[in-house]
Design an enzyme around this catalytic site. Structure first.
Site, short mmCIF file in Angstrom:
data_model
loop_
_atom_site.label_atom_id
_atom_site.label_comp_id
_atom_site.label_asym_id
_atom_site.label_seq_id
_atom_site.Cartn_x
_atom_site.Cartn_y
_atom_site.Cartn_z
N ASP A 22 44.67 38.45 35.28
CA ASP A 22 44.01 39.76 35.31
C ASP A 22 43.12 39.97 34.08
O ASP A 22 43.40 39.44 33.00
CB ASP A 22 45.08 40.86 35.38
N ASN A 70 42.90 43.67 47.16
CA ASN A 70 41.58 43.45 46.53
C ASN A 70 40.41 43.62 47.50
O ASN A 70 39.26 43.72 47.08
CB ASN A 70 41.51 42.08 45.85
#
Ligand code: IPE
Ligand code: IPE
Ligand code: MG
Length: 234
Positions: A22, A70
């Site tokens: 991330d 996502n």
């Protein structure tokens, strides 16, 4: 398989490490670059960490590359990520084959564009016979959906036991998950490997994914090796 000198003193080396990669967006923002650049540099970091995992003698590494949530991102960002996925498989597949890396996919990758599905299936086929570490890439992955599907598949076959569910998870056949690493300073699992995380150790760093290096990865594994895991016992 190569072994890591850091574990020579009888410390417990992890067998299976998962990473929530991330911070690509924040990496780019900090440099006033487009988000796409952050993702591009993120792929470079991934490449280095995949190589390091082989050198460190891991049996398996699971990478969270694209979550089922996502898809909520703007279309152009999703399309940038898909382009990078295509590029990564195309450029690194020969190296996987050469090093015996076995590719595995966690998640419903069949929802991707047909050319990506073909590319992934070709990569799965070409690496299936590898005798090295397994690289499990989470693509369109969500742990809650994985668990619901696994429970349904188990129920269709017989009694819904823990073992029956485990056998239906995308991760079936991988060693137990030892360690989950998350970069970028967030302290959450974001729907990643919730079942497998039951007794995994957690390791967090503020480093943004494009800046994550094999050195920091090695440091995480060494820190893991010094932890006492009790699995509920004493
Ligand atoms: C991780 O970086 C890559 C994916 C989730 C695909 P992000 O894009 O989430 O970066 P941040 O969290 O916005 O910094
Ligand atoms: C998790 O990161 C998914 C991947 C790294 C692929 P996100 O950036 O999507 O997670 P949240 O939204 O911060 O929880
Ligand atoms: Mg993020």
């Amino acid at each position: 398989m190569a072994s890591n000198p850091a574990f020579d003193e009888g410390l417990a080396a992890p067998r299976h490490v998962a990473i929530i990669m991330d911070g690509n967006g924040r990496w780019a923002k900090k440099r006033r670059l487009p988000r796409a650049m952050g993702h591009k540099r993120g792929v470079e970091a991934t490449r280095q960490i995949v190589r390091a995992a082989g050198d460190l003698g891991l049996e398996a590494m699971s990478l969270y590359a694209f979550s089922s949530e996502n898809w909520k991102r703007p279309e152009d960002e999703v399309s940038d990520l898909m382009g990078l996925l295509r590029g990564y498989i195309r450029s690194d597949l020969d190296e996987f084959v050469e090093k015996g890396v076995k590719l595995k996919i966690l998640g419903n990758y069949k929802a991707f564009a047909p050319d990506i599905v073909d590319l992934l299936e070709d990569a799965l086929e070409k690496t299936a016979g590898g005798n090295g570490p397994t690289l499990a890439v989470a693509l369109n992955y969500g742990a809650q959906a994985e668990l619901a599907q696994a429970a349904a598949a188990a129920a269709a076959k017989g009694p819904v036991t823990q073992e029956a569910i485990e056998a239906e998870l995308y991760s079936a056949g991988l060693p137990p998950l030892d360690l989950i690493i998350r970069t970028s300073g967030e302290h959450r699992l974001s729907n990643f490997m919730l079942w497998q995380a039951a007794y995994a150790e957690l390791w967090f760093t503020d480093t943004l994914w494009p800046d994550f290096t094999p050195e920091e990865f090695t440091a995480a594994l060494e820190e893991f090796a010094g932890r006492e895991r009790r699995f509920g016992g004493r």
